[in-house]
Write a protein that holds these residues in place. Sequence first.
Motif, PDB file in Angstrom:
ATOM      1  N   TRP A 163       9.233   2.396   6.511  1.00 53.19           N
ATOM      2  CA  TRP A 163       9.613   1.489   5.423  1.00 53.19           C
ATOM      3  C   TRP A 163       8.358   0.805   4.927  1.00 53.19           C
ATOM      4  CZ3 TRP A 163       9.178  -3.877   4.937  1.00 53.19           C
ATOM      5  CH2 TRP A 163       9.884  -4.442   3.857  1.00 53.19           C
ATOM      6  N   LEU A 164       8.260   0.623   3.603  1.00 51.51           N
ATOM      7  CA  LEU A 164       7.136  -0.072   2.983  1.00 51.51           C
ATOM      8  C   LEU A 164       7.659  -1.281   2.228  1.00 51.51           C
ATOM      9  CD1 LEU A 164       5.419   3.036   1.323  1.00 51.51           C
ATOM     10  CD2 LEU A 164       4.863   2.030   3.525  1.00 51.51           C
ATOM     11  N   GLY A 165       6.982  -2.409   2.364  1.00 50.35           N
ATOM     12  CA  GLY A 165       7.374  -3.606   1.636  1.00 50.35           C
ATOM     13  C   GLY A 165       6.235  -4.605   1.603  1.00 50.35           C
ATOM     14  N   SER A 166       6.494  -5.739   0.985  1.00 54.15           N
ATOM     15  CA  SER A 166       5.496  -6.807   0.920  1.00 54.15           C
ATOM     16  C   SER A 166       5.526  -7.588   2.229  1.00 54.15           C
ATOM     17  CB  SER A 166       5.798  -7.739  -0.247  1.00 54.15           C
ATOM     18  OG  SER A 166       4.930  -8.846  -0.214  1.00 54.15           O
ATOM     19  N   ALA A 167       4.335  -7.885   2.762  1.00 54.42           N
ATOM     20  CA  ALA A 167       4.250  -8.641   4.008  1.00 54.42           C
ATOM     21  C   ALA A 167       4.436 -10.136   3.782  1.00 54.42           C
ATOM     22  CB  ALA A 167       2.901  -8.397   4.685  1.00 54.42           C
ATOM     23  N   ASP A 168       4.181 -10.611   2.554  1.00 54.08           N
ATOM     24  CA  ASP A 168       4.209 -12.051   2.307  1.00 54.08           C
ATOM     25  C   ASP A 168       5.030 -12.447   1.073  1.00 54.08           C
ATOM     26  OD1 ASP A 168       2.571 -11.091   0.287  1.00 54.08           O
ATOM     27  OD2 ASP A 168       0.733 -11.972   1.115  1.00 54.08           O
ATOM     28  N   GLY A 169       5.802 -11.520   0.547  1.00 57.87           N
ATOM     29  CA  GLY A 169       6.630 -11.817  -0.624  1.00 57.87           C
ATOM     30  C   GLY A 169       5.901 -11.676  -1.951  1.00 57.87           C
ATOM     31  N   LYS A 170       4.583 -11.440  -1.915  1.00 56.15           N
ATOM     32  CA  LYS A 170       3.813 -11.260  -3.146  1.00 56.15           C
ATOM     33  C   LYS A 170       3.758  -9.773  -3.495  1.00 56.15           C
ATOM     34  CE  LYS A 170       1.010 -15.330  -2.259  1.00 56.15           C
ATOM     35  NZ  LYS A 170      -0.310 -15.825  -1.879  1.00 56.15           N
ATOM     36  N   ALA A 171       3.447  -9.484  -4.747  1.00 54.27           N
ATOM     37  CA  ALA A 171       3.391  -8.094  -5.203  1.00 54.27           C
ATOM     38  C   ALA A 171       2.313  -7.314  -4.450  1.00 54.27           C
ATOM     39  CB  ALA A 171       3.114  -8.049  -6.701  1.00 54.27           C
ATOM     40  N   VAL A 172       2.579  -6.032  -4.274  1.00 50.28           N
ATOM     41  CA  VAL A 172       1.647  -5.129  -3.596  1.00 50.28           C
ATOM     42  C   VAL A 172       1.474  -3.895  -4.477  1.00 50.28           C
ATOM     43  CG1 VAL A 172       1.183  -3.778  -1.504  1.00 50.28           C
ATOM     44  CG2 VAL A 172       2.521  -5.893  -1.344  1.00 50.28           C
ATOM     45  N   GLU A 173       0.233  -3.427  -4.593  1.00 49.02           N
ATOM     46  CA  GLU A 173      -0.053  -2.190  -5.306  1.00 49.02           C
ATOM     47  C   GLU A 173      -0.785  -1.257  -4.358  1.00 49.02           C
ATOM     48  OE1 GLU A 173      -2.124  -2.719  -8.995  1.00 49.02           O
ATOM     49  OE2 GLU A 173      -0.850  -4.398  -9.587  1.00 49.02           O
ATOM     50  N   LEU A 174      -0.374   0.011  -4.352  1.00 45.36           N
ATOM     51  CA  LEU A 174      -1.029   0.972  -3.477  1.00 45.36           C
ATOM     52  C   LEU A 174      -1.056   2.356  -4.110  1.00 45.36           C
ATOM     53  CD1 LEU A 174       1.466   2.060  -0.779  1.00 45.36           C
ATOM     54  CD2 LEU A 174       1.878  -0.034  -1.999  1.00 45.36           C
ATOM     55  N   LEU A 175      -1.957   3.188  -3.620  1.00 48.05           N
ATOM     56  CA  LEU A 175      -2.023   4.584  -4.005  1.00 48.05           C
ATOM     57  C   LEU A 175      -1.412   5.400  -2.883  1.00 48.05           C
ATOM     58  CD1 LEU A 175      -5.650   4.941  -5.419  1.00 48.05           C
ATOM     59  CD2 LEU A 175      -3.509   4.804  -6.700  1.00 48.05           C
TER      60      LEU A 175
END
Length: 192
Positions: A163-175
């Motif tokens: 599962w992938l998600g935000s660790a701190d509730g802020k937006a995350v961008e990844l490749l």
Amino acid sequence: MSDDFEDVLHAVGPRLRALRRHRGMTLADVAATTGVSESTLSRLESGQRRAGLELLLPLARAYDVPLDDLVGAPRTGDPRIHFTPIHRHGMTFVPLSRRPGGMQAYKMIIPSADRPPVPDHQTHEGHEWLYVLHGNLRLVLGEHDLVLPAGEAAEFDTTIPHWLGSADGKAVELLILFGRHGERAHLRARAH
């Protein structure tokens, strides 16, 4: 009809056959996926039947290629690539590659949230490599619960619950580089 148009139409059959073979699919496999009969598919590939949109659209979906690529439409001269974002599980995936089969590249955007979501583990065939561009990614992989800040990467077999998600509730961008059939990203470093 112009000769150019006729040339494009005659090239569709061999292109369809090559694409099917590249995917390792039989006519029966394609027929089951698209609902187009094996005999119609065979006639399309041999050039005995002209391809119309009612046949090309399901084939483009089955082979996961743009319709323009399927018919070999000429490029417009505009060098920009226009990708259509995919919205799934509350996240946005922007495809960065158009190559059918093999490794696929995506930019993934996980939006900010008021409350951290509850991990909903997924499994599927393939292998994934990811690199965090911005934010703090929470990666739950099997029994591991990791936080990856910007600049960190991970690689894993997607048959492992993840599962992938935000660790701190802020937006995350990844490749993300994803291989459906277990292809892995191979990184090579040069010696100085």
